[in-house]
Design an enzyme around this catalytic site. Structure first.
Site, PDB file in Angstrom:
ATOM      1  N   TRP A   1       0.799  -1.309   0.040  1.00  0.00           N
ATOM      2  CA  TRP A   1       0.028  -0.040  -0.125  1.00  0.00           C
ATOM      3  C   TRP A   1       0.822   1.504  -0.031  1.00  0.00           C
ATOM      4  CZ3 TRP A   1      -4.068  -1.226   4.176  1.00  0.00           C
ATOM      5  CH2 TRP A   1      -4.857  -2.249   3.899  1.00  0.00           C
ATOM      6  N   LYS A   2       1.982   1.239   0.181  1.00  0.00           N
ATOM      7  CA  LYS A   2       3.163   2.186   0.443  1.00  0.00           C
ATOM      8  C   LYS A   2       2.449   3.530   1.402  1.00  0.00           C
ATOM      9  CE  LYS A   2       4.551   1.339  -4.409  1.00  0.00           C
ATOM     10  NZ  LYS A   2       5.263   1.899  -5.412  1.00  0.00           N
TER      11      LYS A   2
ATOM     12  N   GLU B   1      11.873   1.842  -3.404  1.00  0.00           N
ATOM     13  CA  GLU B   1      11.824   3.240  -3.013  1.00  0.00           C
ATOM     14  C   GLU B   1      12.653   3.294  -1.535  1.00  0.00           C
ATOM     15  OE1 GLU B   1       7.493   2.995  -2.987  1.00  0.00           O
ATOM     16  OE2 GLU B   1       7.711   3.197  -5.095  1.00  0.00           O
TER      17      GLU B   1
ATOM     18  N   GLY C   1       5.324   1.840 -10.729  1.00  0.00           N
ATOM     19  CA  GLY C   1       4.415   3.082 -10.735  1.00  0.00           C
ATOM     20  C   GLY C   1       4.416   3.944 -12.075  1.00  0.00           C
TER      21      GLY C   1
ATOM     22  N   SER D   1       3.723  -2.221 -12.164  1.00  0.00           N
ATOM     23  CA  SER D   1       2.519  -2.088 -12.800  1.00  0.00           C
ATOM     24  C   SER D   1       1.837  -3.376 -13.386  1.00  0.00           C
ATOM     25  CB  SER D   1       2.799  -1.070 -14.313  1.00  0.00           C
ATOM     26  OG  SER D   1       3.631   0.216 -13.688  1.00  0.00           O
TER      27      SER D   1
ATOM     28  N   GLY E   1       1.308  -2.532  -6.428  1.00  0.00           N
ATOM     29  CA  GLY E   1       1.538  -1.336  -5.772  1.00  0.00           C
ATOM     30  C   GLY E   1      -0.109  -0.688  -6.054  1.00  0.00           C
ATOM     31  N   GLY E   2      -0.095   0.322  -6.882  1.00  0.00           N
ATOM     32  CA  GLY E   2      -1.208   0.698  -7.277  1.00  0.00           C
ATOM     33  C   GLY E   2      -2.477  -0.071  -7.227  1.00  0.00           C
TER      34      GLY E   2
HETATM   35  C1  PEP Z   1       5.512  -1.905  -6.032  1.00  0.00           C
HETATM   36  O1  PEP Z   1       5.959  -0.603  -5.739  1.00  0.00           O
HETATM   37  O2  PEP Z   1       6.198  -2.746  -5.330  1.00  0.00           O
HETATM   38  C2  PEP Z   1       5.013  -1.944  -7.397  1.00  0.00           C
HETATM   39  C3  PEP Z   1       4.939  -2.872  -8.019  1.00  0.00           C
HETATM   40  O3  PEP Z   1       4.111  -0.786  -7.530  1.00  0.00           O
HETATM   41  P1  PEP Z   1       3.208  -0.485  -8.788  1.00  0.00           P
HETATM   42  O4  PEP Z   1       2.234  -2.012  -8.926  1.00  0.00           O
HETATM   43  O5  PEP Z   1       2.104   0.548  -8.630  1.00  0.00           O
HETATM   44  O6  PEP Z   1       4.029  -0.339 -10.055  1.00  0.00           O
END
Ligand code: PEP
Length: 249
Positions: A10-11, A95, A171, A211, A232-233
């Site tokens: 979820w960051k 990150e 992302g 993504s 992530g998103g």
């Molecule tokens: C992540 O931060 O681990 C990630 C995969 O983000 P996203 O799916 O948004 O690219």
């Protein structure tokens, strides 16, 4: 066979109420029972999420400190995470590496702390766009694994999880193609065979991250060495997260 896993990072998104609602929806959605589901909320919310959670969703943290206790303002230790029901942590998300200067040496200490405390982990690795364009991504990822993970014995690493997350795909909406993902996952599996043995290499789940969405998860998860995803998103919405979970079908 490695476990099939879909994990949501979820960051620094969602508040507690939103996080609870998301987990409640995941809990009540009829998803593929063969897939292990994990969520990684901000550590502040682990307690609240655990209170409404069923056994279906494993709850972990996005980061933790390698020390047991002490003067580390703003950090949390594994025993603190465990005391509120967290059972697993991310190690080395790009990150954390890039924005918080976590080095391979720091990450090695976190790996050791996880092993010593019987705490699950997802070890993240992956290259930047520059490294991919230079064609040195395999050596780069190998170095990350060698510096922080491959000092473990086979019986220590066998329950670990690796997430390959090319930074250029995180992302950005730009995902690795299934060929690019499978090529790297196959290489990582080979590294595990060379470093350990076939049985150990075959027990470790290698997740793809970057993504990953309902529209591309099926193709990515169909790759023989892709055992699931770190999302992530698309993990912030129950409908898309559950659709990704069901992409193995
Ligand atoms: C992540 O931060 O681990 C990630 C995969 O983000 P996203 O799916 O948004 O690219």
């Amino acid at each position: 066979m490695p476990r099939k896993i879909v994990a949501g990072n979820w960051k620094m998104n969602l508040n507690l109420i939103e996080g609870i609602e998301l987990v409640q929806k995941i809990n009540t959605t009829d998803t593929d029972v063969n897939v292990s589901i994990m969520v990684f909320p901000p550590s502040l919310f682990v307690n609240g999420i655990k209170e409404v959670n069923s056994e279906k969703v494993q709850v972990g943290v996005q980061n933790f400190h390698s020390e047991e206790k002490g003067a580390f303002t703003g950090e949390v230790s594994i025993s603190q995470v465990k005391s509120v029901g967290g059972t697993i942590g991310l190690i080395g998300h790009s990150e954390r590496r890039e924005l918080f200067n976590e080095s391979n040496e720091t990450l090695k200490l976190k790996v050791d702390a996880a092993i010593q405390n019987d705490f699950g982990f997802i070890f993240c690795c992956g290259e930047s766009l520059g490294i991919r364009e230079a064609g040195t991504e395999i050596e780069f990822v190998k170095n990350q694994l060698e510096k922080s993970l491959f000092h473990l014995e086979a019986d220590q690493i066998k329950d670990g999880i690796i997430a390959y997350e090319p930074i250029w795909a995180i992302g950005t909406g730009r995902t690795a193609s299934s060929e690019q993902a499978e090529d790297m996952h196959r290489e990582i599996r080979k590294m595990l065979v060379d470093e350990y043995d076939t049985e150990t290499a075959g027990s470790i789940s290698i997740l793809y991250g970057g993504s990953c969405k309902p529209g591309n998860a099926k193709e990515l998860f169909a790759c023989p060495n892709v055992d699931g995803g770190l999302i992530g998103g698309a993990a912030l919405d129950a409908t898309s997260f559950c659709a990704i979970i069901d992409s193995f079908k």
